[in-house]
Motif scaffolding. Structure first.
Motif, PDB file in Angstrom:
ATOM      1  N   GLU A  65       0.821  -1.217   0.000  1.00  0.00           N
ATOM      2  CA  GLU A  65       0.000   0.000   0.000  1.00  0.00           C
ATOM      3  C   GLU A  65       0.854   1.266   0.000  1.00  0.00           C
ATOM      4  O   GLU A  65       0.501   2.264  -0.650  1.00  0.00           O
ATOM      5  CB  GLU A  65      -0.944  -0.010   1.206  1.00  0.00           C
ATOM      6  CG  GLU A  65      -2.081  -1.000   1.072  1.00  0.00           C
ATOM      7  CD  GLU A  65      -3.206  -0.741   2.059  1.00  0.00           C
ATOM      8  OE1 GLU A  65      -3.662   0.423   2.149  1.00  0.00           O
ATOM      9  OE2 GLU A  65      -3.637  -1.688   2.746  1.00  0.00           O
ATOM     10  N   ASP A  96      -7.333  -6.676  -4.115  1.00  0.00           N
ATOM     11  CA  ASP A  96      -8.024  -5.989  -3.029  1.00  0.00           C
ATOM     12  C   ASP A  96      -7.445  -4.601  -2.768  1.00  0.00           C
ATOM     13  O   ASP A  96      -8.181  -3.651  -2.470  1.00  0.00           O
ATOM     14  CB  ASP A  96      -7.991  -6.829  -1.744  1.00  0.00           C
ATOM     15  CG  ASP A  96      -6.585  -7.220  -1.330  1.00  0.00           C
ATOM     16  OD1 ASP A  96      -5.666  -7.174  -2.177  1.00  0.00           O
ATOM     17  OD2 ASP A  96      -6.388  -7.569  -0.145  1.00  0.00           O
ATOM     18  N   ILE A  97      -6.126  -4.464  -2.928  1.00  0.00           N
ATOM     19  CA  ILE A  97      -5.500  -3.142  -2.767  1.00  0.00           C
ATOM     20  C   ILE A  97      -5.917  -2.229  -3.918  1.00  0.00           C
ATOM     21  O   ILE A  97      -6.197  -1.041  -3.718  1.00  0.00           O
ATOM     22  CB  ILE A  97      -3.967  -3.269  -2.703  1.00  0.00           C
ATOM     23  CG1 ILE A  97      -3.559  -4.031  -1.444  1.00  0.00           C
ATOM     24  CG2 ILE A  97      -3.309  -1.892  -2.725  1.00  0.00           C
ATOM     25  CD1 ILE A  97      -2.063  -4.237  -1.304  1.00  0.00           C
ATOM     26  N   LYS A 100      -9.309  -0.889  -3.275  1.00  0.00           N
ATOM     27  CA  LYS A 100      -9.281   0.073  -2.169  1.00  0.00           C
ATOM     28  C   LYS A 100      -8.908   1.469  -2.659  1.00  0.00           C
ATOM     29  O   LYS A 100      -9.425   2.479  -2.168  1.00  0.00           O
ATOM     30  CB  LYS A 100      -8.286  -0.392  -1.103  1.00  0.00           C
ATOM     31  CG  LYS A 100      -8.182   0.535   0.103  1.00  0.00           C
ATOM     32  CD  LYS A 100      -7.237  -0.023   1.155  1.00  0.00           C
ATOM     33  CE  LYS A 100      -7.109   0.915   2.351  1.00  0.00           C
ATOM     34  NZ  LYS A 100      -6.211   0.373   3.396  1.00  0.00           N
ATOM     35  N   TYR A 101      -8.015   1.528  -3.647  1.00  0.00           N
ATOM     36  CA  TYR A 101      -7.536   2.824  -4.139  1.00  0.00           C
ATOM     37  C   TYR A 101      -8.109   3.153  -5.525  1.00  0.00           C
ATOM     38  O   TYR A 101      -7.557   3.979  -6.250  1.00  0.00           O
ATOM     39  CB  TYR A 101      -6.007   2.829  -4.188  1.00  0.00           C
ATOM     40  CG  TYR A 101      -5.374   2.809  -2.815  1.00  0.00           C
ATOM     41  CD1 TYR A 101      -5.189   3.989  -2.104  1.00  0.00           C
ATOM     42  CD2 TYR A 101      -5.000   1.622  -2.215  1.00  0.00           C
ATOM     43  CE1 TYR A 101      -4.632   3.988  -0.839  1.00  0.00           C
ATOM     44  CE2 TYR A 101      -4.434   1.595  -0.943  1.00  0.00           C
ATOM     45  CZ  TYR A 101      -4.258   2.782  -0.262  1.00  0.00           C
ATOM     46  OH  TYR A 101      -3.706   2.763   0.999  1.00  0.00           O
TER      47      TYR A 101
END
Length: 387
Positions: A65, A96-97, A100-101
């Motif tokens: 991240e 998933d990261i 998220k962004y």
């Protein structure tokens, strides 16, 4: 000292020659700590003269991240000639990261990729396998290699492995079927990739036996899978292929990136048993990138030669080896000056090319074996047009 302990003080060295050597050495090494990647990424945006090299040579490494946040912060202000390299790093995001962004990254990632990320995070086993089959079919039916599709297929394969949806016996059945054919299918190649992710040691002899195949996509995945094991069993199975012209490039890459004493010994023996000039240069380079004092006899012997391959920057490689290992040599300054002259010439060429095109490309006559191939394949020169 371990390999990582040796290179750590030089990750962001002010000596461009030493840092280039470190970047070459870590390009295919799969276990670089995340904090090292983050340090390099920040250095790339802090010192623009280093940006091109750093972004190219960390492209195979996963991003956490913190790294994603660094990219989000700096991509908007980047020079357009290097923006594609930063965006290319986003291929290493975990789904998933990425989600998220998504608001910050949406402009840099294609819409179909966001759909894939959603599927990888929320899809059922049936849905994931259906996508896998679709992508493999596209790869098989295409007239030419579809790199972007292959990257997506690898992400789906990684999801299958992560969720435990494939067994060792299922992989065995696929590989045994592929071995009966003259060419591996893309499903077979992706199963090789899954072997590496799962570190299935029983397949080490089989993978090593593929090193003399004439299929670069397969060989890339075989090499990556074998390097992941970081074991002397891999070295033992691969070392015979260091003596074969048709396999030395990938075999040397595998042994170079396994950081054990046996790997150094195998490269030393192969060097002594090889008379062909290009092969000796390749093994010399692999020995230098081990950063082991045990390789010193062969490295010293190599520098007594009168002729070298034009594909290896001998002076930079040997200067960096001695500097990183902490050894003195009467010719060290002479090597540094010769290497810096070529580096400055490359920088001048790049500046001139930047005026003529959006993306600077290293002149083909000066490209190193570990540099990206000028043809644009995304592979190292030594594994593409330099073969």
């Amino acid at each position: 000292m371990t390999f990582l302990e040796k290179i750590k003080p030089h990750l962001i060295s002010d000596d461009v020659l030493i840092q280039e050597a470190v970047l070459h050495a870590i390009h295919d090494y799969p276990y670089l700590p995340e904090e090292h990647i983050n340090v390099l990424l920040k250095e790339a945006f802090h010192k623009k003269e280093k940006q091109l090299s750093i972004l190219v040579y960390i492209a195979n490494h996963s991003l956490n991240e913190e790294a994603i946040q660094t990219l989000i912060e700096h991509i908007p202000g980047m020079d357009k000639s290097n923006t594609h390299l930063a965006i290319n790093l986003l291929n290493q995001m975990e789904p998933d990261i990425a989600l998220k962004y998504k608001p910050a990254l949406e402009n840099y990632v294609n819409a179909d990729k966001w759909s894939l990320y959603e599927l990888l995070v929320n899809g059922t086993e049936e849905e994931i396998y259906s996508e896998y089959g679709t992508l493999v079919n596209v790869l098989e039916q295409a007239d030419s290699f579809q790199h972007d599709v292959f990257i997506k297929a690898k992400q789906v394969a990684a999801c299958i492995v992560k969720n435990g949806w494939v067994t060792e016996n299922e992989i065995e059945a696929v590989i045994q079927g592929e071995l009966k054919e003259p060419w591996f299918s893309f499903n077979g190649i992706l199963n090789v990739y899954m072997i590496g992710l799962l570190k299935l040691e029983r397949f080490i002899p089989t993978l090593a036996s593929l090193l003399d195949r004439d299929d670069d996509v397969l060989l890339d995945e075989v090499s990556v899978a074998l390097i992941r094991f970081q074991s002397d069993e891999v070295v033992e199975k691969v070392r015979p292929y260091l003596q074969k012209d048709e396999s030395i490039i990938f075999a040397a890459s595998v042994v170079e990136n396994i950081k054990t004493d046996l790997a150094v010994e195998a490269l030393r023996v192969a060097y002594q048993q090889t008379e062909e000039e290009d092969s000796q240069d390749l093994l010399f380079e692999a020995l230098c990138h081990q950063f082991s004092e045990k390789a010193l006899p062969e490295i010293s012997q190599h520098m007594e030669k009168e002729n070298f391959s034009s594909l290896v920057d001998i002076e930079q490689t040997v200067y960096s080896y001695y500097s990183i290992v902490g050894l003195e040599h009467p010719d060290l300054e002479e090597w540094r000056k010769a290497a810096m002259e070529r580096e400055l010439e490359f920088q001048r060429d790049s500046e001139q090319e930047t005026l003529l095109q959006d993306v600077p490309v290293r002149n083909e006559t000066k490209v190193g074996r570990n540099d990206p191939c000028p043809c644009g394949s995304g592979k190292k020169y030594k594994k593409c047009c330099g073969k």
